[in-house]
Design a protein around this motif. Structure first.
Motif, PDB file in Angstrom:
ATOM      1  N   VAL A   1       0.852  -1.184   0.000  1.00 43.10           N
ATOM      2  CA  VAL A   1       0.000   0.000   0.000  1.00 43.10           C
ATOM      3  C   VAL A   1       0.890   1.236   0.000  1.00 43.10           C
ATOM      4  N   VAL A   2       0.562   2.212  -0.833  1.00 42.67           N
ATOM      5  CA  VAL A   2       1.254   3.490  -0.803  1.00 42.67           C
ATOM      6  C   VAL A   2       0.434   4.445   0.060  1.00 42.67           C
ATOM      7  N   THR A   3       1.018   4.868   1.170  1.00 44.29           N
ATOM      8  CA  THR A   3       0.315   5.790   2.068  1.00 44.29           C
ATOM      9  C   THR A   3       0.628   7.231   1.678  1.00 44.29           C
ATOM     10  N   PHE A   4      -0.310   8.114   1.949  1.00 47.51           N
ATOM     11  CA  PHE A   4      -0.150   9.544   1.645  1.00 47.51           C
ATOM     12  C   PHE A   4      -0.293  10.318   2.947  1.00 47.51           C
ATOM     13  N   ASP A   5       0.721  11.080   3.308  1.00 44.73           N
ATOM     14  CA  ASP A   5       0.720  11.830   4.557  1.00 44.73           C
ATOM     15  C   ASP A   5       0.979  13.302   4.302  1.00 44.73           C
ATOM     16  N   GLU A   6       0.144  14.130   4.928  1.00 46.70           N
ATOM     17  CA  GLU A   6       0.309  15.576   4.875  1.00 46.70           C
ATOM     18  C   GLU A   6       0.929  16.005   6.203  1.00 46.70           C
ATOM     19  N   VAL A   7       2.164  16.514   6.155  1.00 51.04           N
ATOM     20  CA  VAL A   7       2.929  16.793   7.364  1.00 51.04           C
ATOM     21  C   VAL A   7       3.261  18.284   7.424  1.00 51.04           C
ATOM     22  N   GLU A   8       3.022  18.866   8.588  1.00 49.39           N
ATOM     23  CA  GLU A   8       3.378  20.284   8.762  1.00 49.39           C
ATOM     24  C   GLU A   8       4.898  20.428   8.767  1.00 49.39           C
ATOM     25  N   ASP A   9       5.387  21.348   7.924  1.00 51.29           N
ATOM     26  CA  ASP A   9       6.827  21.569   7.801  1.00 51.29           C
ATOM     27  C   ASP A   9       7.030  23.024   7.389  1.00 51.29           C
ATOM     28  N   ALA A  10       7.554  23.831   8.292  1.00 51.19           N
ATOM     29  CA  ALA A  10       7.707  25.268   8.028  1.00 51.19           C
ATOM     30  C   ALA A  10       8.630  25.540   6.857  1.00 51.19           C
ATOM     31  N   SER A  11       9.566  24.615   6.583  1.00 51.90           N
ATOM     32  CA  SER A  11      10.520  24.837   5.494  1.00 51.90           C
ATOM     33  C   SER A  11       9.946  24.477   4.131  1.00 51.90           C
ATOM     34  N   ALA A  12       8.794  23.814   4.083  1.00 54.87           N
ATOM     35  CA  ALA A  12       8.195  23.398   2.817  1.00 54.87           C
ATOM     36  C   ALA A  12       7.276  24.500   2.290  1.00 54.87           C
ATOM     37  N   PRO A  13       7.048  24.535   0.978  1.00 55.12           N
ATOM     38  CA  PRO A  13       6.121  25.529   0.405  1.00 55.12           C
ATOM     39  C   PRO A  13       4.734  25.403   1.015  1.00 55.12           C
ATOM     40  N   GLY A  14       4.196  26.535   1.483  1.00 50.95           N
ATOM     41  CA  GLY A  14       2.878  26.521   2.100  1.00 50.95           C
ATOM     42  C   GLY A  14       2.860  25.935   3.497  1.00 50.95           C
ATOM     43  N   GLY A  15       4.031  25.581   4.018  1.00 46.15           N
ATOM     44  CA  GLY A  15       4.111  25.030   5.369  1.00 46.15           C
ATOM     45  C   GLY A  15       3.673  23.584   5.472  1.00 46.15           C
ATOM     46  N   LEU A  16       3.459  22.931   4.330  1.00 40.98           N
ATOM     47  CA  LEU A  16       3.041  21.530   4.333  1.00 40.98           C
ATOM     48  C   LEU A  16       3.935  20.720   3.402  1.00 40.98           C
ATOM     49  N   ARG A  17       4.213  19.516   3.826  1.00 39.65           N
ATOM     50  CA  ARG A  17       4.997  18.602   2.995  1.00 39.65           C
ATOM     51  C   ARG A  17       4.163  17.332   2.792  1.00 39.65           C
ATOM     52  N   TYR A  18       4.135  16.866   1.564  1.00 42.04           N
ATOM     53  CA  TYR A  18       3.376  15.660   1.231  1.00 42.04           C
ATOM     54  C   TYR A  18       4.355  14.518   0.981  1.00 42.04           C
ATOM     55  N   VAL A  19       4.160  13.429   1.731  1.00 44.34           N
ATOM     56  CA  VAL A  19       5.078  12.302   1.650  1.00 44.34           C
ATOM     57  C   VAL A  19       4.305  11.045   1.274  1.00 44.34           C
ATOM     58  N   SER A  20       4.737  10.404   0.208  1.00 44.88           N
ATOM     59  CA  SER A  20       4.167   9.122  -0.212  1.00 44.88           C
ATOM     60  C   SER A  20       5.136   8.023   0.200  1.00 44.88           C
ATOM     61  N   THR A  21       4.596   6.951   0.775  1.00 49.03           N
ATOM     62  CA  THR A  21       5.459   5.905   1.323  1.00 49.03           C
ATOM     63  C   THR A  21       4.913   4.531   0.982  1.00 49.03           C
ATOM     64  N   LYS A  22       5.739   3.713   0.376  1.00 47.91           N
ATOM     65  CA  LYS A  22       5.349   2.332   0.095  1.00 47.91           C
ATOM     66  C   LYS A  22       5.455   1.524   1.386  1.00 47.91           C
ATOM     67  N   ARG A  23       4.376   0.818   1.727  1.00 41.36           N
ATOM     68  CA  ARG A  23       4.354   0.009   2.940  1.00 41.36           C
ATOM     69  C   ARG A  23       4.070  -1.444   2.574  1.00 41.36           C
ATOM     70  N   GLN A  24       4.802  -2.377   3.160  1.00 46.95           N
ATOM     71  CA  GLN A  24       4.662  -3.803   2.914  1.00 46.95           C
ATOM     72  C   GLN A  24       5.378  -4.550   4.032  1.00 46.95           C
ATOM     73  N   CYS A  25       5.502  -5.835   3.930  1.00 50.10           N
ATOM     74  CA  CYS A  25       6.232  -6.600   4.940  1.00 50.10           C
ATOM     75  C   CYS A  25       7.632  -6.035   5.108  1.00 50.10           C
ATOM     76  N   MET A  26       8.083  -5.930   6.356  1.00 48.46           N
ATOM     77  CA  MET A  26       9.396  -5.371   6.650  1.00 48.46           C
ATOM     78  C   MET A  26      10.507  -6.414   6.554  1.00 48.46           C
ATOM     79  N   HIS A  27      10.153  -7.703   6.497  1.00 50.58           N
ATOM     80  CA  HIS A  27      11.152  -8.778   6.374  1.00 50.58           C
ATOM     81  C   HIS A  27      12.266  -8.622   7.423  1.00 50.58           C
ATOM     82  N   CYS A  28      11.854  -8.749   8.676  1.00 49.39           N
ATOM     83  CA  CYS A  28      12.782  -8.567   9.798  1.00 49.39           C
ATOM     84  C   CYS A  28      13.953  -9.549   9.709  1.00 49.39           C
ATOM     85  N   GLU A  29      15.084  -9.099  10.215  1.00 45.66           N
ATOM     86  CA  GLU A  29      16.261  -9.979  10.260  1.00 45.66           C
ATOM     87  C   GLU A  29      15.994 -11.191  11.158  1.00 45.66           C
ATOM     88  N   GLU A  30      15.321 -10.966  12.277  1.00 46.23           N
ATOM     89  CA  GLU A  30      14.878 -12.062  13.145  1.00 46.23           C
ATOM     90  C   GLU A  30      13.363 -11.902  13.313  1.00 46.23           C
TER      91      GLU A  30
END
Length: 731
Positions: free
Chosen positions: A55-84
């Motif tokens: 699933v690709v998640t979409f997050d709107e994050v407050e960030d004063a350094s970003a244009p308009g004070g908001l940063r949009y981050v898309s993140t691919k989420r799936q099994c993390m395949h832990c070492e243990e």
């Protein structure tokens, strides 16, 4: 060298081609979804499911350094395949397993559908096919099949050169999502090399990234590594997992099982030898008292109003049991990817705890030579046998793929608490059956069968314990050690000519196996420190689960004996029940002291009394602990059946509440990844039907057994008339 994927969220454009490609490569069906909007933006579907591995998640994050004070981050989420991986450590049949490439793969042909992996995973990755009659677990496997697939030898009729085949193999071995990503947000390679590159990117552009590679150290490290322009907690990543691999907690507890079996068995044998010697000395001094009452069936009508009501509830349970398999697990229950375990697991944990009276009384009567409690022994064993037998029926209903249950005999998982509990409970049921066998043999005059039982039951114990130790250790020398110790006990305590047989080996096995599985039920939850409130979760959960079971089992036996007196209009054996209540007092005192002491040592005592679950904790500890201790602590109060019954009910109820809290009330379940859409849970009519039907069957069959077999001590008519019955004593 372990392979991994580096996911740089600053490159991700949210096109979801990785999500679509994953579905195509794994041939996953479409599913009905809803675009939620709001703070989810374009995210669809909302979470991982059995039909969506990424699933690709979409997050709107407050960030004063970003244009308009908001940063949009898309993140691919799936099994993390832990070492243990915790999921693989939990699996009792190695259906989930770590591959050499670093992927955590799944073999559906081994899976029994216990769903322990779903609760063990700290990221909420494994999901179940709830709509299937044979629900399997589903998750990303890092396209491990692409890495092992055969490379073509020709193309369009022209043979490929060795160099071309090598190049094609390297290109094909990359996961489908990585191969498809148009923006270069995903990079696949050796984990160590990717970590170097990730830190190099951070160093080169410190204003672009937070100084954290998520997955480098979390839960011991994962094979999915993330870079982000904003703190990971703002993207919904769990941040309280620590850096220690979760399986190491349960590995310590379960690694202690094989030597503990040998040690506990030897110690119990020593205690019995000393207790027996003391009894022999008392006998020579004329101070010993014989406590060998005659047992007989109870002659009372069977089809009472109560038994007719129990039969009706049993019928509901039988219909519910059939419905469970006709409708499937998802169609008959309200379980979900959030509540993969529900009422039936609560039911099993509670029932196993309160059924501990069988091993507790066996230890008291035979190991500690408390012959004054001898008349309680048969009813305790029968109640234990019925209870544990029906626990296995509940487990059968709860398993998604119960026809794969034979895999528990062919697989060798590493430190799976579910594996230990399954084998230990199964063997303990057979020990309970051996303990109860003399009752029907006596009733129907089966002399040859009784002689065979006397001769072979100790050696059955030797074989069962040896098998159990080998399965837990996979070490022939340790298993041989168990065989040697229990063989010595069997020979030393053999029945000599002219002696009355004493089932001491069965009693030792009952206490030993019960100690192991009662504690290992606590080990089941060692993998869940991120989910269970720390007023209940503890690294020493196995110890407090065992201690609490002794108190619960003794408390229930007092209640059972009071119920027997009332239901069958028999005298209340006040002296014996008061003695049992005294032992229950000490068992409860040790448990409560250990529980509170553990909280104090871990610095969680203040949290327990003032945290969000403080009310639940106070009810458990004050009403289920302190109050019954006050009532049981005074000899005069213990001798009053009404007070003894109330104290026993409160003590048993407190431990029942503890088990319910561990599974449901004190759990903070977040649901499937990205763990922000937890689903509620309310047991279905089928779940209640199976549970209540089995409770009714236990009471019904107990009543049937005592009417046809010598389970209860015989009462003389004159004695029964002169002694106060249960109602009079209570009054």
């Amino acid at each position: 060298m372990s392979k991994a994927t580096l996911i740089d969220t600053t490159y991700c454009i949210g096109c979801r081609s990785c999500q679509s490609t994953c579905k195509q490569w794994n041939d996953l069906p479409a599913e009905q979804t809803v675009l939620l909007g709001g703070d989810k933006g374009l995210q669809n579907p909302n979470t991982l499911t059995s039909s969506t591995f990424a699933v690709v998640t979409f997050d709107e994050v407050e960030d004063a350094s970003a244009p308009g004070g908001l940063r949009y981050v898309s993140t691919k989420r799936q099994c993390m395949h832990c070492e243990e991986p915790a999921c693989a450590a939990a699996c009792p049949v190695t259906a989930l397993h770590k591959t050499e490439s670093g992927a955590v793969a799944y073999d559906a042909s081994k899976c029994i559908g216990c769903r322990y992996c779903m609760w063990a995973c700290p990221f909420g990755v494994p999901t179940a096919e709830w709509d299937s009659l044979a629900p399997k677990i589903q998750k990303c496997d890092m396209c491990v099949g692409r890495q092992t697939a055969a490379v073509p030898v020709e193309r369009n009729g022209v043979a490929l050169t060795a160099e071309e085949r090598t190049h094609l193999a390297a290109a094909y071995a990359i996961p489908a999502c990585v191969k498809q990503c148009p923006a270069g947000a995903l990079k696949y390679g050796d984990r160590d090399e990717l970590l170097k590159e990730a830190h190099a990117r951070i160093a080169a552009s410190p204003s672009k990234y937070v100084d954290h590679v998520y997955g480098e150290h979390e839960v011991g490290g994962t094979n999915m590594l993330y870079l982000s322009p904003v703190p990971f907690e703002k993207l919904g990543f769990p941040m309280d997992l620590g850096t220690d691999p979760l399986p190491r907690r349960s590995a310590v507890a379960l690694g202690a099982v094989p030597p503990a079996v040998i040690g506990v068995g030897a110690a119990l044998g020593g205690v019995y030898a000393l207790s027996k010697r003391k009894q022999e000395v008392k006998a020579k001094e004329g101070k010993a008292h014989e406590h060998h009452p005659e047992f007989a069936p109870v002659k009372q009508p069977f089809w009472t109003t109560a038994n007719k009501l129990l039969a009706a509830v049993m019928a509901w349970g039988a219909i519910s049991f059939v419905a469970r398999f006709a409708l499937g697990l998802g169609g008959s229950t309200n379980l979900s990817d959030t509540y993969a375990w529900g009422l039936w697991i609560v039911f099993d944990l509670v029932w196993i705890a309160v059924a501990a009276g069988a091993f507790a009384t066996a230890g008291l009567i035979y190991v500690l030579q408390r012959k004054d409690l001898y008349s309680i022994g048969r009813s305790a064993v029968l109640m234990g046998l019925l209870s544990y037998s029906f626990v296995t029926v509940t487990l059968l209903a709860d398993l998604g793929l119960p026809w794969h249950f034979w895999r528990l005999g062919t697989e060798a998982p590493h430190h799976s608490a579910m594996f230990e509990v399954s084998w230990c409970v199964g063997l303990y049921v057979t020990v309970l059956a051996f303990e109860f066998m003399p009752v029907p043999f006596e009733r129907w005059g089966m002399k040859k069968a009784m002689d065979a039982w006397k001769r072979w039951s100790p050696w059955y114990v030797v074989g069962a314990v040896t098998l159990f130790v080998y399965l837990m250790s996979r070490n022939v020398l340790i298993a041989a050690g168990a065989a040697a110790v229990f063989s010595v006990l069997a020979y030393a305590f053999r029945t000599r000519p002219g002696e009355k047989p004493v089932p001491i080996l069965l009693a030792i096995a009952a206490v030993t196996l019960s100690t192991m599985h009662q504690s290992s039920l606590g080990s089941l939850f060692l993998l869940m420190p991120d989910k269970l409130d720390h007023a209940w979760w503890s690294p020493v959960m196995p110890v407090y689960f065992f201690l609490s079971s002794v108190a619960a089992g003794l408390g229930l036996m007092v209640l059972v004996e009071l119920w027997i007196a009332k239901a069958f209009k028999r005298q209340v054996r006040v002296a014996q029940l008061a003695a049992l209540g005294k032992v229950a007092f000490w068992a409860l005192a040790v448990y409560e002291a250990f529980r509170l002491g553990d909280l104090a040592v871990r610095g969680q005592l203040g949290h327990a009394f003032t945290g969000p679950k403080a009310g639940l904790f106070l009810v458990e500890v004050l009403l289920g602990g302190l109050l019954p201790l006050v009532l049981l602590g005074a000899a005069k109060l213990r001798e009053r059946p009404a007070v003894l019954g109330l104290a026993s009910a409160l003590a048993t109820g407190g431990i029942v509440l503890n088990r319910m809290s561990v599974v449901v009330f004190a759990m903070n379940l977040k649901g499937a990844m990205p763990q922000d859409s937890a689903q509620p849970y309310l047991p279905s009519a089928v779940e209640w039907g199976v549970s209540l039907g089995l409770i009714a069957a236990t009471i019904f069959l107990f009543g049937l057994a005592v009417r046809h077999m010598p389970v209860l001590p015989k009462e003389e008519p004159a004695q029964a008339a002169n002694e106060p019955n249960a109602e009079q004593a209570s009054a």
